[in-house]
Scaffold this motif. Structure first.
Motif, short mmCIF file in Angstrom:
data_model
loop_
_atom_site.label_atom_id
_atom_site.label_comp_id
_atom_site.label_asym_id
_atom_site.label_seq_id
_atom_site.Cartn_x
_atom_site.Cartn_y
_atom_site.Cartn_z
N ILE A 1 6.65 65.43 87.39
CA ILE A 1 7.94 64.76 87.37
C ILE A 1 8.10 63.95 86.08
O ILE A 1 9.17 63.95 85.46
CB ILE A 1 8.11 63.88 88.63
N GLY B 1 25.28 57.33 88.46
CA GLY B 1 24.82 57.72 89.79
C GLY B 1 23.62 58.64 89.75
O GLY B 1 23.04 58.94 90.79
N THR B 2 23.22 59.09 88.56
CA THR B 2 22.07 59.99 88.50
C THR B 2 20.78 59.25 88.85
O THR B 2 19.88 59.83 89.44
CB THR B 2 21.93 60.64 87.11
N GLU C 1 20.56 56.76 91.04
CA GLU C 1 20.54 56.64 92.50
C GLU C 1 20.10 57.96 93.13
O GLU C 1 19.33 57.99 94.08
CB GLU C 1 21.92 56.23 93.01
N ARG C 2 20.63 59.04 92.56
CA ARG C 2 20.27 60.37 93.08
C ARG C 2 18.76 60.61 92.91
O ARG C 2 18.10 61.08 93.84
CB ARG C 2 21.08 61.41 92.33
N LEU C 3 18.24 60.28 91.73
CA LEU C 3 16.82 60.50 91.49
C LEU C 3 15.96 59.66 92.43
O LEU C 3 14.93 60.11 92.93
CB LEU C 3 16.47 60.17 90.04
N ALA D 1 16.72 58.78 95.34
CA ALA D 1 16.79 59.32 96.69
C ALA D 1 15.95 60.59 96.79
O ALA D 1 15.87 61.21 97.83
CB ALA D 1 18.23 59.59 97.09
N MET D 2 15.35 61.00 95.66
CA MET D 2 14.48 62.19 95.64
C MET D 2 13.02 61.72 95.57
O MET D 2 12.76 60.55 95.36
CB MET D 2 14.80 63.03 94.40
N PRO D 3 12.09 62.65 95.69
CA PRO D 3 10.68 62.22 95.60
C PRO D 3 10.28 61.90 94.17
O PRO D 3 9.42 62.53 93.59
CB PRO D 3 9.89 63.42 96.13
N LEU D 4 10.93 60.91 93.58
CA LEU D 4 10.60 60.50 92.21
C LEU D 4 10.07 59.08 92.26
O LEU D 4 10.71 58.20 92.84
CB LEU D 4 11.85 60.58 91.33
N ARG E 1 15.62 51.18 95.07
CA ARG E 1 16.09 52.32 95.85
C ARG E 1 17.26 51.91 96.75
O ARG E 1 18.18 52.66 96.98
CB ARG E 1 14.97 52.89 96.70
N ARG E 2 17.18 50.71 97.24
CA ARG E 2 18.25 50.21 98.11
C ARG E 2 19.04 49.15 97.39
O ARG E 2 18.47 48.21 96.85
CB ARG E 2 17.65 49.56 99.35
#
Lengths: 237, 248
Positions: free
Chosen positions: B9, B85-86, B88-90, B92-95, B245-246
């Motif tokens: 990653i 928003g990228t 936030e998206r990342l 929300a992924m296993p990063l 993350r939150r």
């Protein structure tokens, strides 16, 4: 712990002095397309963010696939599409998908499948910044589909799409649900409500409807969902 | 903070950042050409003077430029990532947060290495900068400065809402360091209080290290570099705390 893919109990979110969500509770079964409806500013996005696990909440609990929302193990099993397309405008469609695929650890084969699912094969070498608004949101949707998620949370994914494409996307949502996924789709376009297996309607942060579209029509005596929606919204205010 | 680092990653993030940079030809050209042009300008300024003006200032500039440039580039890029928003998206992924931060540090560190190699090369072989110590050490210092700039840029991007605000952090955080780092007045000739402050600023150590490498045949820069590296790690750790993350 419940076995429902999504279980929300007594959820409350207070942002400053504004109550964004107030005592929201519901559970959804697997294999359904659930429509989350309500006027803009009613808390749809906040609820979706809570389910995805990026929203701080004040009260209650949210569990997804039997685990508290936001758990690390859920991150590869939830697909999330925000309202604004969260993709890199200065990369091509293919580059965006390959990057997110690398983060998720999925194959190049899956990238091709997702490009085809959202019908962007011809645009794959184009920069996202040069695409139309609808195409951009499809890139964002394709990213969410990459990990073959069990729970798919889509915040207004059909905004700005033409009717043909909108119908195709809804067909895609149902195919995913038929394959066992739980698809939560928010929308403020009422005619889309009839395409859902189940409807959740929010109003000022409160859940005022949790029914099938048919039951909603029956209980309000309305002929179309829009009228039914207005009836419940007025009754609630 | 997620402490595990996934090489897959981290490399994906670094590759993606470099790919974006490659697409932005103008920025890339500026990143590589501008430092050389500035050093050349400095040489030209002193061309009619006798003495060691250029010799004294060039090492400090070689430390300063990669720091400033990477600070700016990183703060704007990560701010974009936060607002689009990228991020936030990342998240929300296993990063892992560390994957994200080290990916950026790796990508911009690589750019800084090329940038500094060009600037150092031009300074030594074309502009006649005399370097007593080993040339490679000059490069190491420059790259560490650049990574420090990247780390601070990542950190301040958390405190800016717009690109306008992010850019304003440059004068706020960088110019005081520039004034106190020994470029204008030797640090030990500063008033006591300012000297104490300059002792707390990372750029002072970077410039000390650069000056040592260029003026001494056997420079001892380990302590200076450790301080720069320490600030970098501290900024990265603080930066990781700002990747939430939150959010409310």
């Amino acid at each position: 712990m419940t076995t429902s893919p999504i279980a929300v109990a007594g959820l409350g979110v207070v942002r400053g002095r504004v109550t964004a969500l107030d005592d929201v509770s519901f559970e959804v079964p697997a294999g359904q397309v659930i429509g989350l409806l309500g006027p803009s500013g009613c808390g749809k996005s906040t609820l979706m963010r809570s389910i995805v696990g990026v929203q701080k909440f004040t009260r209650g609990s949210v569990s997804v696939l039997g685990e508290p929302a936001g758990s690390a193990s859920l991150r590869s099993r939830i697909g999330y599409v925000t309202q604004a397309p969260s993709v890199y405008e200065d990369l091509t469609v293919g580059e965006n998908l390959r990057f997110f695929a690398a983060v998720l650890g999925v194959s190049a084969q899956r990238v091709e499948e997702c490009v085809a699912l959202v019908d962007l094969a011809r645009q794959r070498t184009q920069l996202v910044g040069r695409l139309s608004g609808g195409q951009r949101s499809r890139v964002s949707l394709a990213v969410a589909l990459l990990g073959d998620p069990t729970v798919l949370v889509l915040d207004e994914p059909t905004v700005g799409l033409d009717p043909v494409l909108r119908r195709e996307l809804w067909a895609t949502f149902h195919r995913l649900a038929d394959a066992g996924a739980t698809v939560l789709v928010s929308s403020h376009v009422m005619d889309e409500a009839t395409r859902c297996d189940r409807l959740l309607v929010l109003r000022d942060g409160r859940l005022i409807v949790d029914q099938t579209p048919a039951a909603l029509l029956e209980s309000t005596g309305a002929h179309d969902v829009e009228t039914a929606f207005l009836a419940v919204v007025e009754a609630a205010s | 903070m997620t402490t595990e680092i996934s090489p897959r990653i981290t490399l994906a993030v670094a590759r993606r950042v470099l790919l974006q940079l490659r697409r932005d030809r103008r920025t890339l050209a500026m990143l590589l050409v501008l430092p050389c042009a500035i050093i050349a300008l400095l040489r030209w300024m002193f061309s009619a003077q006798t003495g060691t003006g250029f010799q004294g200032l060039a090492p400090a500039l070689l430390a300063l430029i990669p720091f400033v440039v990477m600070f700016l580039v990183t703060s704007v890029t990560t701010l974009r990532e936060r607002t689009s928003g990228t991020l936030e998206r990342l998240l929300a992924m296993p990063l892992g947060k560390a994957d994200f931060l080290f990916g950026y540090a790796l990508a911009f560190g690589a750019v800084a290495a090329v940038q500094s190699a060009l600037a150092v090369g031009v300074s030594i072989w074309w502009l006649g900068l005399d370097v007593s110590g080993p040339t490679w050490l000059l490069l190491v210092v420059a790259v560490l400065d650049a990574v420090l700039g990247t780390a601070l840029g990542l950190l301040v991007s958390a405190f800016a809402r717009t690109e306008f605000q992010a850019v304003q952090f440059m004068p706020a955080l960088v110019i005081p360091q520039m004034l106190l780092c020994g470029l204008f007045i030797h640090r030990h000739r500063l008033p006591g209080f300012l000297h104490a402050i300059s002792n707390c600023l990372p750029l002072s150590y970077a410039v000390d290290a650069m000056t040592a490498v260029s003026t001494r045949t056997n420079p001892r820069v380990g302590a200076d570099l450790a301080v720069v590296a320490g600030f970098t790690v501290a900024a990265l750790v603080l930066g990781a705390l700002t990747l939430r993350r939150r959010t409310a």
